[in-house]
Enzyme design. Structure first.
Site, PDB file in Angstrom:
ATOM      1  N   SER A 186       0.782  -1.289  -0.199  1.00 46.36           N
ATOM      2  CA  SER A 186       0.052   0.042   0.144  1.00 46.36           C
ATOM      3  C   SER A 186       0.912   1.150  -0.141  1.00 46.36           C
ATOM      4  O   SER A 186       1.931   1.230   0.516  1.00 46.36           O
ATOM      5  CB  SER A 186      -1.075   0.146   1.249  1.00 46.36           C
ATOM      6  OG  SER A 186      -1.765  -1.508   1.293  1.00 46.36           O
TER       7      SER A 186
HETATM    8  N1  SAH Z   1      -0.246  -4.696   4.277  1.00 50.63           N
HETATM    9  C1  SAH Z   1       0.314  -5.191   2.927  1.00 50.63           C
HETATM   10  C2  SAH Z   1      -0.411  -4.808   1.605  1.00 50.63           C
HETATM   11  C3  SAH Z   1      -0.776  -6.097   1.234  1.00 50.63           C
HETATM   12  S1  SAH Z   1      -1.845  -5.959  -0.184  1.00 50.63           S
HETATM   13  C4  SAH Z   1       1.755  -4.420   2.791  1.00 50.63           C
HETATM   14  O1  SAH Z   1       2.333  -3.597   3.764  1.00 50.63           O
HETATM   15  O2  SAH Z   1       2.525  -4.919   2.073  1.00 50.63           O
HETATM   16  C5  SAH Z   1      -3.283  -6.821   0.593  1.00 50.63           C
HETATM   17  C6  SAH Z   1      -2.807  -8.588   0.729  1.00 50.63           C
HETATM   18  O3  SAH Z   1      -3.864  -8.947   1.455  1.00 50.63           O
HETATM   19  C7  SAH Z   1      -2.311  -9.350  -0.639  1.00 50.63           C
HETATM   20  O4  SAH Z   1      -1.119  -9.763  -0.347  1.00 50.63           O
HETATM   21  C8  SAH Z   1      -3.290 -10.353  -0.725  1.00 50.63           C
HETATM   22  O5  SAH Z   1      -2.982 -11.527  -0.951  1.00 50.63           O
HETATM   23  C9  SAH Z   1      -3.940 -10.398   0.762  1.00 50.63           C
HETATM   24  N2  SAH Z   1      -5.262 -10.933   0.883  1.00 50.63           N
HETATM   25  C10 SAH Z   1      -6.257 -10.756   0.419  1.00 50.63           C
HETATM   26  N3  SAH Z   1      -7.343 -11.506   0.668  1.00 50.63           N
HETATM   27  C11 SAH Z   1      -6.931 -12.259   1.877  1.00 50.63           C
HETATM   28  C12 SAH Z   1      -7.451 -12.887   2.778  1.00 50.63           C
HETATM   29  N4  SAH Z   1      -8.866 -13.192   2.910  1.00 50.63           N
HETATM   30  N5  SAH Z   1      -6.491 -13.415   3.986  1.00 50.63           N
HETATM   31  C13 SAH Z   1      -5.434 -13.005   3.911  1.00 50.63           C
HETATM   32  N6  SAH Z   1      -4.768 -12.153   3.126  1.00 50.63           N
HETATM   33  C14 SAH Z   1      -5.655 -11.889   2.070  1.00 50.63           C
END
Ligand code: SAH
Length: 207
Positions: free
Chosen positions: A62
């Site tokens: 993000s």
């Molecule tokens: N906080 C992260 C941003 C990640 S983007 C950072 O700092 O890099 C969102 C992430 O959520 C993705 O990697 C995606 O695979 C994950 N995601 C989506 N649905 C999910 C779920 N139900 N459970 C766990 N992870 C999930």
């Protein structure tokens, strides 16, 4: 390189302040965590721009303002035990771990979870447990939490299991919308606050 990253981080913190982020613990954490270590080398030059960046498997880290806004909206103290849903690169978990006592973070892509675990260990961040699985189910064995951050867009509303895993007075910060665009919302003690328009990758649950 390290000096240049430090300068970029200081500039990012000034920018976050100008954007209205006032939580000193969040600002200090983001001034310390090396964001370039959490993104692929090919995009490391853009690590401190206020944009989301690709991290593989169609997912993104993000933008800094979104990480800061979510972390600050938790309004949880240094002793808080926090849950993050959507580990991605591990950057958000690193920032949260600098602000709170412990972090459980859940990622559905095993590869991303493993990579985040390695990055966090290499940088020496402690108090973070990275799990692989469906984060919409939370971590009932570690509940209740003093704060929960969801970093993927939920359709319709936040996963009910997460609301159930909040301790008394604790906040759940979750983007809610459709196909990646929507509103960042805070749920606390039955009240809902809109924190602004955001774009996130979708929360994929139940598969
Ligand atoms: N906080 C992260 C941003 C990640 S983007 C950072 O700092 O890099 C969102 C992430 O959520 C993705 O990697 C995606 O695979 C994950 N995601 C989506 N649905 C999910 C779920 N139900 N459970 C766990 N992870 C999930």
């Amino acid at each position: 390189m390290a000096r240049r990253a430090e300068r970029h981080r200081a500039a990012m913190v000034r920018y976050l302040r100008a954007e209205g982020i006032a939580d000193e613990r969040v600002l200090a954490a983001m001034g310390e965590v090396p964001r370039e270590a959490f993104v692929p080398r090919a995009v490391a030059g853009a690590a401190y721009r206020d944009v989301p960046l690709p991290i593989g498997l169609g997912q993104t880290i993000s933008a800094p303002t979104v990480v800061a806004l979510s972390a600050a909206a938790l309004q949880a103290g240094p002793d808080a035990r926090v849950l993050e849903v959507g580990t991605g690169s591990g950057y958000g978990a690193a920032v949260l771990s600098r602000c709170h006592r412990s972090v459980v973070t859940i990622e559905r892509h095993r590869k991303l979870a493993e990579r985040a675990r390695r990055t966090l260990a290499a940088l020496g961040y402690a108090g973070i447990e990275v799990r692989t699985g469906d984060g919409a189910l939370g971590a009932p064995d570690r509940a209740p939490f003093d704060g929960i951050v969801v970093t993927a867009m939920a359709e319709g509303g936040p996963p009910p299991a997460l609301l159930e895993q909040l301790g008394p007075g604790a906040a759940l910060v979750c983007p809610v919308g459709h196909r990646g665009t929507g509103t960042l919302k805070r749920y606390r003690s039955g009240a809902v606050t809109d924190l602004g328009a955001v774009a996130f990758v979708p929360l994929v649950t139940g598969s």
